[in-house]
Design an enzyme around this catalytic site. Structure first.
Site, PDB file in Angstrom:
ATOM      1  N   CYS A 178       2.311   2.801   0.751  1.00  0.00           N
ATOM      2  CA  CYS A 178       3.625   3.664   0.976  1.00  0.00           C
ATOM      3  C   CYS A 178       4.850   2.847   0.890  1.00  0.00           C
ATOM      4  O   CYS A 178       5.897   3.214   0.134  1.00  0.00           O
ATOM      5  CB  CYS A 178       3.636   3.995   2.354  1.00  0.00           C
TER       6      CYS A 178
ATOM      7  N   CYS B 239       1.485   1.937   6.427  1.00  0.00           N
ATOM      8  CA  CYS B 239       0.824   1.932   5.101  1.00  0.00           C
ATOM      9  C   CYS B 239       1.571   0.922   4.086  1.00  0.00           C
ATOM     10  O   CYS B 239       2.684   1.309   3.482  1.00  0.00           O
ATOM     11  CB  CYS B 239       0.916   3.383   4.551  1.00  0.00           C
TER      12      CYS B 239
END
Length: 130
Positions: A42, A39
């Site tokens: 993230c 991600c």
């Protein structure tokens, strides 16, 4: 299996199914970042999360790797990454999907600290026993 390391103030603690419930219940204020290595948002948010953790050693900042802990991610009903969950006195009081600036995360902490807990009643997800 060894016992988890004690919480080091100002650091982000990795949580598992076994440690999630006890960590939430044993700290007044907890911020959990649900993330995955693939991600990109993230990865961009991770240093911000760690920097805010260093500024607030009285708060437990924790992370859950959703790839390593799919059962915990499912129990927490994670549908987007990153997802932040803020707990106070063992209760889920705020959820946010997506990354944040440090200033916004700091404001969220202030808001959660100011809550009158008599009006809050959402229990924390308890995927693990412990």
């Amino acid at each position: 299996m060894s016992a988890p390391a004690p919480h080091a103030p100002g650091r982000v603690r990795a949580l598992t199914e076994a440690t999630f419930g006890p960590a939430i219940r044993s700290h007044e204020l907890v911020v959990v970042d649900f993330w995955a290595s693939w991600c990109a948002p993230c990865r961009r948010f991770s240093p911000i999360f760690a920097a805010v953790a260093a500024e607030h050693p009285e708060v437990l900042f924790a992370s859950v790797d959703t790839e390593s802990e799919p059962g915990l991610a499912a129990a927490a009903n994670i549908r987007a990454l990153p997802t932040l969950m803020l707990f106070r006195d063992g209760l889920l009081v705020q959820t946010h999907q997506g990354g944040l600036r440090a200033s916004r995360l700091t404001r969220m902490l202030k808001t959660v600290r100011a809550l009158h807990m008599g009006s809050v009643g959402a229990p924390a997800p308890d995927a693990g026993q412990g």
